[in-house]
Design a protein around this motif. Structure first.
Motif, short mmCIF file in Angstrom:
data_model
loop_
_atom_site.label_atom_id
_atom_site.label_comp_id
_atom_site.label_asym_id
_atom_site.label_seq_id
_atom_site.Cartn_x
_atom_site.Cartn_y
_atom_site.Cartn_z
N VAL A 216 0.91 -1.18 -0.07
CA VAL A 216 0.13 0.23 0.07
C VAL A 216 0.93 1.31 0.07
CG1 VAL A 216 -1.57 1.41 1.26
CG2 VAL A 216 -1.69 -1.08 0.99
N ALA A 217 0.69 1.93 -1.05
CA ALA A 217 1.40 3.15 -1.25
C ALA A 217 0.69 4.41 -1.88
CB ALA A 217 2.89 2.92 -2.20
N THR A 218 1.07 5.82 -1.33
CA THR A 218 0.64 6.85 -1.87
C THR A 218 1.72 7.68 -2.23
OG1 THR A 218 -1.13 6.64 -0.16
CG2 THR A 218 -0.81 8.77 -1.34
N LEU A 219 1.49 8.45 -3.49
CA LEU A 219 2.47 9.44 -4.01
C LEU A 219 2.57 10.45 -2.77
CD1 LEU A 219 1.11 9.92 -7.59
CD2 LEU A 219 3.11 8.44 -6.89
N PRO A 220 3.82 10.84 -2.41
CA PRO A 220 4.05 11.60 -1.51
C PRO A 220 3.27 13.15 -1.59
CG PRO A 220 6.22 10.72 -2.04
CD PRO A 220 5.13 10.42 -3.05
N ALA A 221 3.00 13.48 -2.74
CA ALA A 221 2.35 14.69 -2.97
C ALA A 221 0.73 14.63 -2.68
CB ALA A 221 2.55 15.20 -4.51
N ALA A 222 0.56 13.45 -2.49
CA ALA A 222 -1.24 13.01 -2.33
C ALA A 222 -1.33 12.62 -0.72
CB ALA A 222 -1.66 12.11 -3.50
N ARG A 223 -0.26 12.52 0.04
CA ARG A 223 -0.50 12.06 1.13
C ARG A 223 -1.26 13.21 2.13
NH1 ARG A 223 5.72 10.04 2.20
NH2 ARG A 223 5.41 7.84 0.88
N ARG A 224 -1.97 12.62 3.23
CA ARG A 224 -2.65 13.38 4.38
C ARG A 224 -4.27 13.54 3.57
NH1 ARG A 224 0.77 15.05 8.50
NH2 ARG A 224 2.46 13.45 8.36
N ARG A 225 -4.56 12.62 2.57
CA ARG A 225 -5.99 12.67 2.03
C ARG A 225 -6.77 11.32 2.30
NH1 ARG A 225 -4.41 14.73 -4.02
NH2 ARG A 225 -6.74 14.24 -4.14
N GLY A 226 -6.20 10.59 3.29
CA GLY A 226 -7.11 9.32 3.53
C GLY A 226 -6.76 8.26 2.49
N LEU A 227 -5.89 8.26 1.58
CA LEU A 227 -5.82 7.52 0.53
C LEU A 227 -5.37 5.98 0.73
CD1 LEU A 227 -4.69 9.69 -2.66
CD2 LEU A 227 -7.04 9.20 -1.56
N ALA A 228 -4.28 5.84 1.66
CA ALA A 228 -3.95 4.63 1.88
C ALA A 228 -4.68 3.94 2.84
CB ALA A 228 -2.62 4.87 2.69
N ALA A 229 -5.76 4.60 3.74
CA ALA A 229 -6.50 3.88 4.28
C ALA A 229 -7.82 3.47 3.55
CB ALA A 229 -7.15 4.75 5.35
N ALA A 230 -8.26 4.14 2.49
CA ALA A 230 -9.29 3.90 1.71
C ALA A 230 -8.95 2.67 0.71
CB ALA A 230 -9.53 5.19 0.91
N VAL A 231 -7.85 2.91 0.42
CA VAL A 231 -7.17 1.61 -0.46
C VAL A 231 -7.21 0.11 0.28
CG1 VAL A 231 -5.17 0.72 -1.81
CG2 VAL A 231 -5.98 2.93 -2.43
N THR A 232 -6.66 0.45 1.56
CA THR A 232 -6.58 -0.84 2.44
C THR A 232 -7.80 -1.32 2.68
OG1 THR A 232 -4.65 0.10 3.43
CG2 THR A 232 -5.76 -1.62 4.65
N ALA A 233 -8.98 -0.49 3.13
CA ALA A 233 -10.33 -0.93 3.36
C ALA A 233 -10.93 -1.63 2.16
CB ALA A 233 -11.12 0.37 3.77
N THR A 234 -10.81 -0.77 0.69
CA THR A 234 -11.26 -1.50 -0.37
C THR A 234 -10.55 -2.99 -0.51
OG1 THR A 234 -11.25 0.74 -1.42
CG2 THR A 234 -11.33 -1.08 -2.93
N LEU A 235 -9.34 -3.06 -0.36
CA LEU A 235 -9.06 -4.44 -0.44
C LEU A 235 -9.62 -5.32 0.77
CD1 LEU A 235 -5.14 -3.58 -1.10
CD2 LEU A 235 -6.67 -4.83 -2.59
N ALA A 236 -9.59 -4.83 1.95
CA ALA A 236 -10.24 -5.72 2.77
C ALA A 236 -11.57 -6.06 2.53
CB ALA A 236 -9.91 -5.04 4.10
N ARG A 237 -12.27 -5.09 2.14
CA ARG A 237 -13.75 -5.39 1.93
C ARG A 237 -13.92 -6.52 0.76
NH1 ARG A 237 -17.35 -6.51 4.30
NH2 ARG A 237 -17.32 -4.55 5.60
N ALA A 238 -13.00 -6.38 -0.37
CA ALA A 238 -13.17 -7.10 -1.33
C ALA A 238 -12.78 -8.75 -0.98
CB ALA A 238 -12.17 -6.78 -2.60
N LEU A 239 -11.70 -8.93 0.11
CA LEU A 239 -11.29 -10.12 0.52
C LEU A 239 -12.27 -10.86 1.24
CD1 LEU A 239 -7.61 -9.01 1.51
CD2 LEU A 239 -8.26 -10.64 -0.22
N LEU A 240 -12.97 -9.81 2.25
CA LEU A 240 -14.19 -10.34 2.70
C LEU A 240 -15.35 -10.94 2.15
CD1 LEU A 240 -14.43 -8.00 6.12
CD2 LEU A 240 -13.11 -10.14 5.96
N ASP A 241 -15.66 -10.14 0.93
CA ASP A 241 -16.78 -10.37 0.26
C ASP A 241 -16.28 -11.83 -0.55
OD1 ASP A 241 -18.12 -8.65 0.80
OD2 ASP A 241 -17.52 -7.13 -0.77
N ALA A 242 -14.92 -12.06 -0.53
CA ALA A 242 -14.54 -13.34 -1.57
C ALA A 242 -14.40 -14.57 -0.54
CB ALA A 242 -13.19 -13.14 -2.16
N GLY A 243 -14.91 -14.50 0.84
CA GLY A 243 -14.61 -15.42 1.75
C GLY A 243 -13.67 -15.62 2.56
#
Length: 280
Positions: A216-243
């Protein structure tokens, strides 16, 4: 350690041992197993053998390092401290530097809706999408730029540096990505805007009902916008949905771990990564 934690760490050990076996051949050296990739691709590590009855010795570590040098492979070792606590002192005695990374597992009941974390578009990569090759290249370029500036602080590196880091993937690498996403062994996600393109990315590796979120990585210029957390949550939700019923990750520092704590992960231990001191 109670029985529930022993069972949890045993599942993690089986996962760590299984993931490299699709792309690498195992070589056993004492109480260690070295995963050797033939041909192109990300090089793997050495780690404690699942069936070892004793912890790895200093001699085991030295033999593996010699073999890694012979193969032109990084002298990298990975293990979970709670499972193989003796290896920390042994690795340091061998002259290796050890990153002690917070090891976290997801509490599914506290996972937020990813859409509530950012107004940036979140998207899972699809292997049959027309732009799949560019998506994978962008995911890797964002990781390269993001990890070159460790931590969570903002800096100037942004879309221009990402584009400069783009490299074309060969057919074999793309076919591997497609196959692993298609059969559920790998998931990839990005956060992007129409004007800026991909700003954050991440992936997950899955074996049965256990998965690790990584890269999980964010371009340094785009940090502090919650993007790493959002990407992590997106992956976690997809994994849970897949069982998947056990989702975990390792954070590069306590500071980075706080990003994951905010989206439902909790710390259970320490993942150790050892390399020669000059490479840290």
């Amino acid at each position: 350690m109670d029985s529930a934690h022993r069972h949890l760490f045993a599942r993690l050990e089986r996962f760590y041992d299984a993931v490299p076996r699709d792309a690498a051949r195992p070589e056993e050296h004492g109480a260690l197993v070295l995963f050797v990739r033939d041909g192109d691709g990300w090089p793997f590590y050495a780690r404690p053998r699942l069936d070892a009855t004793e912890p790895p010795s200093l001699a085991d570590v030295n033999v593996v390092r010699e073999r890694q040098r012979e193969l032109g492979q990084p002298e990298t070792f990975e293990w979970v401290h709670e499972t193989t606590p003796e290896l920390l002192a042994t690795a340091r005695a061998a002259g290796l530097s050890v990153l002690e990374a917070p090891l976290l597992v997801l509490d599914p009941s506290t996972l937020p809706d990813p859409a509530t974390l950012t107004d940036v578009r979140l998207r899972m990569l699809a292997p049959d999408a027309p732009g799949f090759a560019l998506d994978v290249a962008a995911r890797r370029a964002v990781a390269a730029v993001g990890f070159s500036a460790a931590g969570t602080a903002r800096s100037e590196a942004g879309p221009a540096q990402r584009d400069a880091a783009l490299t074309e993937l060969d057919v074999a690498a793309l076919d591997e990505e497609r196959a692993r996403i298609a059969d559920g062994r790998r998931l990839s996600a990005v956060a992007e805007t129409p004007a800026e393109g991909v700003l954050a990315s991440g992936m997950a590796m899955r074996v049965g009902d256990v998965a690790e979120i990584a890269g999980v990585a964010t371009l340094p210029a785009a940090r502090r916008r919650g993007l790493a957390a959002a990407v992590t949550a997106t992956l976690a939700r997809a994994l849970l949905d897949a069982g998947t019923d056990l989702v975990f990750l390792s954070a590069g520092s306590e500071e980075i771990a706080r990003v994951y704590l905010r989206v439902g992960f909790r710390r259970i231990g320490t993942a150790c990564i050892a390399e020669p001191t000059a490479l840290i």
